[in-house]
Design an enzyme around this catalytic site. Sequence first.
Site, mmCIF file in Angstrom:
data_model
loop_
_atom_site.group_PDB
_atom_site.id
_atom_site.type_symbol
_atom_site.label_atom_id
_atom_site.label_comp_id
_atom_site.label_asym_id
_atom_site.label_seq_id
_atom_site.Cartn_x
_atom_site.Cartn_y
_atom_site.Cartn_z
ATOM 1 N N ARG A 58 -5.475 14.599 13.415
ATOM 2 C CA ARG A 58 -5.490 16.021 13.775
ATOM 3 C C ARG A 58 -5.769 16.923 12.580
ATOM 4 N NH1 ARG A 58 -1.673 13.592 16.915
ATOM 5 N NH2 ARG A 58 -0.052 14.136 15.448
ATOM 6 N N GLU A 95 8.923 9.767 10.643
ATOM 7 C CA GLU A 95 10.246 10.000 11.213
ATOM 8 C C GLU A 95 10.629 8.901 12.197
ATOM 9 O OE1 GLU A 95 7.384 12.946 13.255
ATOM 10 O OE2 GLU A 95 7.635 12.042 11.289
#
Length: 170
Positions: A58, A95
């Site tokens: 992205r 994460e």
Amino acid sequence: MDLKAKIRNINDFPSKGIIFRDITTLVGDGEAYREVIDEFVAQVRPLDVDVILVLDARGFLVGSPVAYVLGTGVVPIRKAGKLPWETYHVEYELEYGTDAFEMHKDAIQPGERVAILDDLLATGGTAKAACDLVQMAGGVVAALGFVVELTDLGGREKLAGYNVFSLVQY
């Protein structure tokens, strides 16, 4: 414009308990997308950068148009095994797991000033990996810019000492 209103929130993706901040709805809105690019250009232009580094995937959406406007080159950082030439390699933690990035060894020249642009700053793992790749090549990180920052995950702290900006914070 309220850019936050243009971002779709997807619960439990990619795993339970995660709220995914989906910018595809933002970049799909021409006016909102233009505002993001214009703001990134305004932040990066005074830094006199030589190249814009974009993160797979992205980051390509937000960094490439900025490079076009500024007249700089674009350096893609890709997931391991996707680039066909000699690369620098760095592993990093997400994460919710681990991954690796690579960059062509000749993509950044020693001393070149680099702006790293991506869609999201969370824990800072991918951004720090990008900084490490720039430094392996002898480049200088002039700034890191993000469309979205998840402030409670501590990414900005992992990037202490760098010039970091974000357009939307959660």
